[in-house]
Scaffold this motif. Structure first.
Motif, mmCIF file in Angstrom:
data_model
loop_
_atom_site.group_PDB
_atom_site.id
_atom_site.type_symbol
_atom_site.label_atom_id
_atom_site.label_comp_id
_atom_site.label_asym_id
_atom_site.label_seq_id
_atom_site.Cartn_x
_atom_site.Cartn_y
_atom_site.Cartn_z
ATOM 1 N N GLY A 1 -1.390 4.468 5.149
ATOM 2 C CA GLY A 1 -1.985 3.325 5.864
ATOM 3 C C GLY A 1 -3.368 3.034 5.328
ATOM 4 O O GLY A 1 -3.924 3.831 4.570
ATOM 5 N N PHE A 2 -3.913 1.870 5.711
ATOM 6 C CA PHE A 2 -5.270 1.535 5.299
ATOM 7 C C PHE A 2 -6.271 2.378 6.072
ATOM 8 O O PHE A 2 -6.052 2.698 7.242
ATOM 9 C CB PHE A 2 -5.561 0.055 5.589
ATOM 10 C CG PHE A 2 -4.868 -0.892 4.650
ATOM 11 C CD1 PHE A 2 -5.243 -0.960 3.318
ATOM 12 C CD2 PHE A 2 -3.851 -1.712 5.099
ATOM 13 C CE1 PHE A 2 -4.608 -1.835 2.447
ATOM 14 C CE2 PHE A 2 -3.214 -2.591 4.235
ATOM 15 C CZ PHE A 2 -3.592 -2.648 2.905
ATOM 16 N N ARG A 3 -7.381 2.711 5.426
ATOM 17 C CA ARG A 3 -8.501 3.279 6.177
ATOM 18 C C ARG A 3 -9.092 2.132 7.007
ATOM 19 O O ARG A 3 -8.939 0.964 6.633
ATOM 20 C CB ARG A 3 -9.540 3.831 5.204
ATOM 21 C CG ARG A 3 -9.004 5.035 4.440
ATOM 22 C CD ARG A 3 -9.942 5.483 3.343
ATOM 23 N NE ARG A 3 -9.434 6.714 2.734
ATOM 24 C CZ ARG A 3 -9.739 7.116 1.505
ATOM 25 N NH1 ARG A 3 -10.564 6.395 0.767
ATOM 26 N NH2 ARG A 3 -9.242 8.238 1.025
ATOM 27 N N LEU B 1 0.833 -1.201 0.000
ATOM 28 C CA LEU B 1 0.000 0.000 0.000
ATOM 29 C C LEU B 1 0.872 1.257 0.000
ATOM 30 O O LEU B 1 0.603 2.229 -0.690
ATOM 31 C CB LEU B 1 -0.923 0.004 1.220
ATOM 32 C CG LEU B 1 -1.886 1.196 1.287
ATOM 33 C CD1 LEU B 1 -3.033 1.026 0.297
ATOM 34 C CD2 LEU B 1 -2.448 1.374 2.691
ATOM 35 N N HIS C 1 -0.012 5.336 -0.220
ATOM 36 C CA HIS C 1 -0.855 5.697 0.927
ATOM 37 C C HIS C 1 -0.154 5.267 2.222
ATOM 38 O O HIS C 1 0.396 4.180 2.302
ATOM 39 C CB HIS C 1 -2.214 5.007 0.863
ATOM 40 C CG HIS C 1 -2.994 5.349 -0.375
ATOM 41 N ND1 HIS C 1 -3.026 6.619 -0.908
ATOM 42 C CD2 HIS C 1 -3.777 4.584 -1.179
ATOM 43 C CE1 HIS C 1 -3.789 6.615 -1.984
ATOM 44 N NE2 HIS C 1 -4.246 5.399 -2.184
ATOM 45 N N PRO D 1 -18.783 3.868 0.979
ATOM 46 C CA PRO D 1 -19.327 4.929 0.132
ATOM 47 C C PRO D 1 -18.398 5.176 -1.058
ATOM 48 O O PRO D 1 -17.212 4.827 -1.004
ATOM 49 C CB PRO D 1 -19.370 6.149 1.048
ATOM 50 C CG PRO D 1 -18.450 5.835 2.173
ATOM 51 C CD PRO D 1 -18.377 4.357 2.292
ATOM 52 N N THR D 2 -18.937 5.742 -2.128
ATOM 53 C CA THR D 2 -18.116 6.086 -3.288
ATOM 54 C C THR D 2 -16.948 6.948 -2.833
ATOM 55 O O THR D 2 -17.131 7.855 -2.022
ATOM 56 C CB THR D 2 -18.971 6.855 -4.317
ATOM 57 O OG1 THR D 2 -20.032 6.001 -4.690
ATOM 58 C CG2 THR D 2 -18.156 7.238 -5.536
ATOM 59 N N GLY D 3 -15.755 6.635 -3.324
ATOM 60 C CA GLY D 3 -14.576 7.374 -2.889
ATOM 61 C C GLY D 3 -13.973 6.779 -1.627
ATOM 62 O O GLY D 3 -12.954 7.253 -1.135
ATOM 63 N N GLY D 4 -14.586 5.727 -1.105
ATOM 64 C CA GLY D 4 -14.105 5.108 0.127
ATOM 65 C C GLY D 4 -12.850 4.272 -0.062
ATOM 66 O O GLY D 4 -12.194 3.884 0.896
ATOM 67 N N GLY D 5 -12.518 3.993 -1.333
ATOM 68 C CA GLY D 5 -11.303 3.235 -1.606
ATOM 69 C C GLY D 5 -11.554 1.744 -1.745
ATOM 70 O O GLY D 5 -10.881 0.917 -1.128
ATOM 71 N N LYS D 6 -12.498 1.384 -2.612
ATOM 72 C CA LYS D 6 -12.856 -0.033 -2.778
ATOM 73 C C LYS D 6 -11.741 -0.823 -3.465
ATOM 74 O O LYS D 6 -11.469 -1.958 -3.096
ATOM 75 C CB LYS D 6 -14.145 -0.156 -3.605
ATOM 76 C CG LYS D 6 -15.386 0.289 -2.848
ATOM 77 C CD LYS D 6 -16.642 -0.208 -3.512
ATOM 78 C CE LYS D 6 -17.006 0.588 -4.740
ATOM 79 N NZ LYS D 6 -17.523 1.937 -4.448
ATOM 80 N N SER D 7 -11.103 -0.211 -4.467
ATOM 81 C CA SER D 7 -10.175 -1.010 -5.280
ATOM 82 C C SER D 7 -8.980 -1.517 -4.469
ATOM 83 O O SER D 7 -8.479 -2.613 -4.711
ATOM 84 C CB SER D 7 -9.721 -0.226 -6.511
ATOM 85 O OG SER D 7 -9.344 1.063 -6.156
ATOM 86 N N VAL D 8 -8.555 -0.722 -3.485
ATOM 87 C CA VAL D 8 -7.450 -1.156 -2.621
ATOM 88 C C VAL D 8 -7.760 -2.505 -1.962
ATOM 89 O O VAL D 8 -6.884 -3.340 -1.772
ATOM 90 C CB VAL D 8 -7.194 -0.066 -1.539
ATOM 91 C CG1 VAL D 8 -6.468 -0.626 -0.327
ATOM 92 C CG2 VAL D 8 -6.410 1.094 -2.143
ATOM 93 N N GLN E 1 -10.951 -0.483 5.131
ATOM 94 C CA GLN E 1 -10.057 -1.213 4.216
ATOM 95 C C GLN E 1 -9.255 -2.247 4.989
ATOM 96 O O GLN E 1 -9.071 -3.378 4.539
ATOM 97 C CB GLN E 1 -9.091 -0.250 3.520
ATOM 98 C CG GLN E 1 -9.728 0.651 2.485
ATOM 99 C CD GLN E 1 -8.744 1.682 1.950
ATOM 100 O OE1 GLN E 1 -7.854 2.145 2.665
ATOM 101 N NE2 GLN E 1 -8.920 2.058 0.692
HETATM 102 P P1 ADP Z 1 -14.058 3.892 -4.808
HETATM 103 O O1 ADP Z 1 -13.828 2.833 -5.866
HETATM 104 O O2 ADP Z 1 -14.484 3.338 -3.495
HETATM 105 O O3 ADP Z 1 -14.909 5.045 -5.256
HETATM 106 P P2 ADP Z 1 -11.248 4.450 -5.132
HETATM 107 O O4 ADP Z 1 -10.691 3.098 -4.987
HETATM 108 O O5 ADP Z 1 -11.327 5.052 -6.493
HETATM 109 O O6 ADP Z 1 -12.679 4.526 -4.439
HETATM 110 O O7 ADP Z 1 -10.477 5.431 -4.157
HETATM 111 C C1 ADP Z 1 -10.953 6.727 -3.916
HETATM 112 C C2 ADP Z 1 -9.823 7.669 -3.575
HETATM 113 O O8 ADP Z 1 -9.316 7.386 -2.274
HETATM 114 C C3 ADP Z 1 -8.642 7.559 -4.535
HETATM 115 O O9 ADP Z 1 -8.203 8.866 -4.821
HETATM 116 C C4 ADP Z 1 -7.613 6.797 -3.751
HETATM 117 O O10 ADP Z 1 -6.302 7.133 -4.149
HETATM 118 C C5 ADP Z 1 -7.904 7.242 -2.330
HETATM 119 N N1 ADP Z 1 -7.507 6.239 -1.322
HETATM 120 C C6 ADP Z 1 -7.869 4.935 -1.297
HETATM 121 N N2 ADP Z 1 -7.342 4.309 -0.234
HETATM 122 C C7 ADP Z 1 -6.630 5.230 0.460
HETATM 123 C C8 ADP Z 1 -5.859 5.197 1.676
HETATM 124 N N3 ADP Z 1 -5.716 4.089 2.398
HETATM 125 N N4 ADP Z 1 -5.273 6.351 2.087
HETATM 126 C C9 ADP Z 1 -5.411 7.492 1.367
HETATM 127 N N5 ADP Z 1 -6.134 7.592 0.219
HETATM 128 C C10 ADP Z 1 -6.742 6.484 -0.231
#
Ligand code: ADP
Length: 295
Positions: free
Chosen positions: A24-26, A16, A22, A47-54, A29
């Protein structure tokens, strides 16, 4: 936590940091990644923007093998594939907008074990599952993005999401991760049932992100007349960081409000379907660039 899981999670944290940049993980996550690394079925609601792909890209690198990702939109797939490639994660997709040479190249990568992430539309999964089975390739994980598309309770129900359970069976019943930004209890239950999460003696973890956004306030402000309404509006828009979207009933009202806000010293512009496209585009850009304070 078993030692092997703790070690895998430390590697996930390093990936990560190094690949994603990044720190650390949220919290959500972290919980989702731990479930995925432990090989459990997982439903994560972020929620959207929550960082699902990670939640699946990092485990894909840590555990190796092939992760199959079902995604509803070609544009979404292409975005994710380029982002993964830019981070040095071998990723590809199979979809209808590709020519056959491109598809063959992706299949070659799959057969040679070079890919970590393979993105597919739900319509393709069954056929791809047959071919993978034919080559005795067993994915380590099945990820279903936008999992609310599974359910007829959801607003973007997509019938082909219904065949996922059969395809999962054909893939050798790998652990599954379902991700969504919108899941009421009905939708959640439907996702769990349709994908067979937690079936066949496997454990299923549910992770729910908090949708409580401290920066949002919802309120009603009674006003006796139009002049007071406008005064209240100007006061609200000028407070804090002055970025505002103001909704109104009619096109004429949006224009009148934008003028009134302008007179009060707020950089404002109207936006509605009756405006020419170039004007709407420049208004959107100006708002995104902070040149406008209220739209
Ligand atoms: P989603 O698919 O949930 O809408 P994304 O995977 O596109 O979200 O991530 C949304 C944003 O959050 C991206 O800009 C990503 O870089 C950021 N992000 C994801 N995980 C972290 C993290 N652990 N720390 C900081 N930023 C993060």
């Amino acid at each position: 936590m078993p030692d092997s899981l703790a070690a895998a999670f430390r590697r996930a944290e390093a990936e990560l940091r190094d690949r994603f940049g990044h720190a650390g993980f949220r919290p959500i996550q972290r919980r989702a990644v731990l479930s995925v690394l432990a090989g459990r079925d997982t439903l994560a609601v972020l929620p959207t923007g929550g960082g699902k792909s990670v939640c699946f890209q990092v485990p894909a690198v840590v555990t190796g093998g092939l992760t199959v990702v079902v995604s509803p939109l070609i544009a979404l797939m292409q975005d994710q594939v380029s982002a993964a490639l830019a981070r040095g994660i071998p990723a590809g997709s199979l979809h209808s907008a590709q020519d056959s040479a491109r598809q063959q190249a992706v299949w070659e990568d799959v057969r040679e074990g070079r890919l970590r992430l393979l993105y597919l539309a739900p319509e393709r999964l069954r056929r791809v599952a047959e071919i993978l089975a034919h080559h005795a390739i067993r994915p380590v994980r099945l990820v279903v993005d936008e999992a609310h598309c599974i359910t007829e309770w959801g607003h973007d129900f997509r019938p082909t999401y219904r065949v996922l359970r059969m395809a999962r069976h054909r893939l050798g019943w790998p652990p599954a991760l379902a991700l969504t930004g919108s899941a009421t209890p009905d939708v959640r239950q439907d996702v769990v049932r349709t994908l067979g999460l937690g079936a066949r003696g496997r454990r299923c973890d549910l992770h729910l992100a908090s949708f409580d956004r401290q920066n949002l306030w919802l309120g009603v402000c009674p006003v006796p007349d139009e002049a007071t309404r406008l005064r209240h509006l100007v006061r609200l828009v000028r407070a804090d960081d002055r970025l505002a979207l103001v909704y109104a009933q009619t096109r004429a009202t949006t224009e009148a409000l934008a003028r009134a806000l302008g007179r009060a010293g707020v950089r404002a512009a109207p936006y509605h379907a009756g405006l020419p496209a170039p004007r709407r585009r420049s208004t959107l850009e100006a708002f995104l660039e902070d040149e406008l304070e209220a739209v």
